[in-house]
Write a protein that holds these residues in place. Structure first.
Motif, PDB file in Angstrom:
ATOM      1  N   ASP A  74       0.717  -1.042  -0.039  1.00 51.51           N
ATOM      2  CA  ASP A  74      -0.183   0.162  -0.219  1.00 51.51           C
ATOM      3  C   ASP A  74       1.072   1.320   0.177  1.00 51.51           C
ATOM      4  N   ARG A  75       2.215   1.334   0.712  1.00 45.96           N
ATOM      5  CA  ARG A  75       2.763   2.309   0.887  1.00 45.96           C
ATOM      6  C   ARG A  75       3.528   2.812  -0.536  1.00 45.96           C
ATOM      7  N   LEU A  76       4.026   1.660  -1.276  1.00 44.46           N
ATOM      8  CA  LEU A  76       4.933   1.565  -2.300  1.00 44.46           C
ATOM      9  C   LEU A  76       3.900   2.193  -3.170  1.00 44.46           C
ATOM     10  N   ALA A  77       2.179   1.677  -3.747  1.00 43.11           N
ATOM     11  CA  ALA A  77       0.939   2.186  -4.678  1.00 43.11           C
ATOM     12  C   ALA A  77       0.693   3.629  -4.540  1.00 43.11           C
ATOM     13  N   ASP A  78       1.040   3.908  -2.647  1.00 43.74           N
ATOM     14  CA  ASP A  78       0.728   5.287  -2.589  1.00 43.74           C
ATOM     15  C   ASP A  78       1.514   5.923  -3.431  1.00 43.74           C
ATOM     16  N   LYS A  79       2.695   5.848  -3.090  1.00 41.45           N
ATOM     17  CA  LYS A  79       3.859   7.099  -3.575  1.00 41.45           C
ATOM     18  C   LYS A  79       3.590   7.036  -5.122  1.00 41.45           C
ATOM     19  N   ALA A  80       3.420   5.826  -5.578  1.00 42.22           N
ATOM     20  CA  ALA A  80       3.535   5.457  -7.507  1.00 42.22           C
ATOM     21  C   ALA A  80       2.811   6.118  -8.034  1.00 42.22           C
ATOM     22  N   ASP A  81       1.375   6.387  -6.966  1.00 39.87           N
ATOM     23  CA  ASP A  81       0.126   7.110  -7.567  1.00 39.87           C
ATOM     24  C   ASP A  81       0.593   8.774  -7.371  1.00 39.87           C
ATOM     25  N   GLN A  82       1.718   8.893  -7.095  1.00 42.26           N
ATOM     26  CA  GLN A  82       1.857  10.399  -6.914  1.00 42.26           C
ATOM     27  C   GLN A  82       3.260  10.763  -7.695  1.00 42.26           C
ATOM     28  N   GLY A  83       3.539   9.686  -8.944  1.00 40.42           N
ATOM     29  CA  GLY A  83       4.430   9.555  -9.549  1.00 40.42           C
ATOM     30  C   GLY A  83       5.848   9.201  -9.199  1.00 40.42           C
ATOM     31  N   GLY A  84       6.435   9.060  -8.095  1.00 42.41           N
ATOM     32  CA  GLY A  84       7.045   8.557  -8.053  1.00 42.41           C
ATOM     33  C   GLY A  84       7.465   7.187  -8.571  1.00 42.41           C
ATOM     34  N   PHE A  85       8.673   6.485  -8.083  1.00 37.67           N
ATOM     35  CA  PHE A  85       9.222   5.535  -8.172  1.00 37.67           C
ATOM     36  C   PHE A  85      10.031   5.266  -7.441  1.00 37.67           C
ATOM     37  N   PRO A  86       8.873   4.193  -6.169  1.00 38.11           N
ATOM     38  CA  PRO A  86       9.399   4.262  -4.520  1.00 38.11           C
ATOM     39  C   PRO A  86      10.061   2.405  -5.330  1.00 38.11           C
ATOM     40  N   CYS A  98      14.189 -20.535  -0.016  1.00 41.95           N
ATOM     41  CA  CYS A  98      13.356 -19.160   0.426  1.00 41.95           C
ATOM     42  C   CYS A  98      14.432 -18.020   0.359  1.00 41.95           C
ATOM     43  N   LEU A  99      13.955 -17.313  -0.352  1.00 47.07           N
ATOM     44  CA  LEU A  99      14.317 -16.287  -0.944  1.00 47.07           C
ATOM     45  C   LEU A  99      15.429 -15.418  -0.123  1.00 47.07           C
ATOM     46  N   ASN A 100      16.411 -14.528   0.191  1.00 43.71           N
ATOM     47  CA  ASN A 100      17.085 -14.055   0.943  1.00 43.71           C
ATOM     48  C   ASN A 100      16.574 -12.458   1.308  1.00 43.71           C
ATOM     49  N   HIS A 101      16.315 -12.389  -0.007  1.00 40.75           N
ATOM     50  CA  HIS A 101      16.225 -10.492  -0.406  1.00 40.75           C
ATOM     51  C   HIS A 101      15.452 -10.615  -1.445  1.00 40.75           C
ATOM     52  N   VAL A 102      13.509 -10.124  -1.217  1.00 41.90           N
ATOM     53  CA  VAL A 102      13.109  -9.541  -2.198  1.00 41.90           C
ATOM     54  C   VAL A 102      12.968  -7.672  -2.283  1.00 41.90           C
ATOM     55  N   LYS A 103      12.876  -7.747  -3.837  1.00 43.14           N
ATOM     56  CA  LYS A 103      13.302  -5.814  -3.552  1.00 43.14           C
ATOM     57  C   LYS A 103      11.461  -5.769  -4.695  1.00 43.14           C
ATOM     58  N   ILE A 104      10.861  -4.963  -4.137  1.00 42.35           N
ATOM     59  CA  ILE A 104       9.577  -3.988  -4.837  1.00 42.35           C
ATOM     60  C   ILE A 104      10.033  -2.613  -5.123  1.00 42.35           C
ATOM     61  N   PHE A 105       9.247  -2.945  -6.419  1.00 44.83           N
ATOM     62  CA  PHE A 105       9.020  -1.975  -7.209  1.00 44.83           C
ATOM     63  C   PHE A 105       7.699  -1.355  -7.128  1.00 44.83           C
ATOM     64  N   GLY A 106       7.450  -0.133  -7.480  1.00 46.71           N
ATOM     65  CA  GLY A 106       6.532   1.064  -7.677  1.00 46.71           C
ATOM     66  C   GLY A 106       6.531   1.700  -8.760  1.00 46.71           C
ATOM     67  N   TRP A 107       5.846   1.831  -9.479  1.00 47.21           N
ATOM     68  CA  TRP A 107       5.649   2.229 -10.968  1.00 47.21           C
ATOM     69  C   TRP A 107       4.366   2.708 -11.140  1.00 47.21           C
ATOM     70  N   PRO A 108       4.688   4.678 -12.010  1.00 52.19           N
ATOM     71  CA  PRO A 108       3.548   4.697 -12.030  1.00 52.19           C
ATOM     72  C   PRO A 108       2.563   4.378 -13.061  1.00 52.19           C
ATOM     73  N   ASP A 109       2.858   4.506 -13.792  1.00 51.21           N
ATOM     74  CA  ASP A 109       1.669   3.328 -15.107  1.00 51.21           C
ATOM     75  C   ASP A 109       1.619   1.968 -14.952  1.00 51.21           C
ATOM     76  N   ALA A 110       1.691   1.835 -15.998  1.00 51.39           N
ATOM     77  CA  ALA A 110       1.776  -0.076 -16.515  1.00 51.39           C
ATOM     78  C   ALA A 110       2.587  -0.496 -17.399  1.00 51.39           C
ATOM     79  N   ARG A 111       3.366   0.940 -18.080  1.00 47.90           N
ATOM     80  CA  ARG A 111       4.231   0.549 -18.650  1.00 47.90           C
ATOM     81  C   ARG A 111       5.480   0.188 -18.142  1.00 47.90           C
ATOM     82  N   GLY A 112       5.368   0.409 -16.141  1.00 46.52           N
ATOM     83  CA  GLY A 112       6.227  -0.521 -15.893  1.00 46.52           C
ATOM     84  C   GLY A 112       8.306   0.376 -15.620  1.00 46.52           C
ATOM     85  N   ALA A 113       8.896  -0.218 -15.447  1.00 46.26           N
ATOM     86  CA  ALA A 113      10.177  -0.128 -15.682  1.00 46.26           C
ATOM     87  C   ALA A 113      11.085   0.661 -16.897  1.00 46.26           C
TER      88      ALA A 113
END
Length: 94
Positions: A34-46, A71-86
């Motif tokens: 939710d925090r990442l989605a909120d920042k991406a909604d504001q145009g950020g790249f969290p 088990c994965l030891n590290h999971v990195k999650i990105f948020g993007w402002p639109d469906a084009r992603g990275a």
């Protein structure tokens, strides 16, 4: 380590991701999303990271919940402002 359960596990073929969590672990993960989605909604790249204790964190459990899973030891999650992603934000090779 956190007292709740949250694992990201790959099956033995490494072509499926399994997420295991108890209610507390899943809610904590949902808040992070939710925090990442909120920042991406504001145009950020969290982005954020989740680590096991072995990798210096306390976000993820490191005991696999299914035999043969890793088990994965590290999971990195990105948020993007639109469906084009990275794609529009990647450096172009010269």
């Amino acid at each position: 380590m956190s007292d709740d359960l949250l694992t990201f596990e790959l099956d033995h073929d490494k072509d499926q991701l399994f997420i295991h969590g108890d209610p507390s672990g899943l809610r904590r993960f949902a808040r992070l999303l939710d925090r990442l989605a909120d920042k991406a909604d504001q145009g950020g790249f969290p982005h954020d990271h989740c680590f096991t204790q072995e990798w210096g964190g306390n976000d993820l459990s490191s005991v696999s919940q299914e035999d043969g899973h890793e088990c994965l030891n590290h999971v990195k999650i990105f948020g993007w402002p639109d469906a084009r992603g990275a794609k529009p934000h990647q450096k172009k090779s010269e």
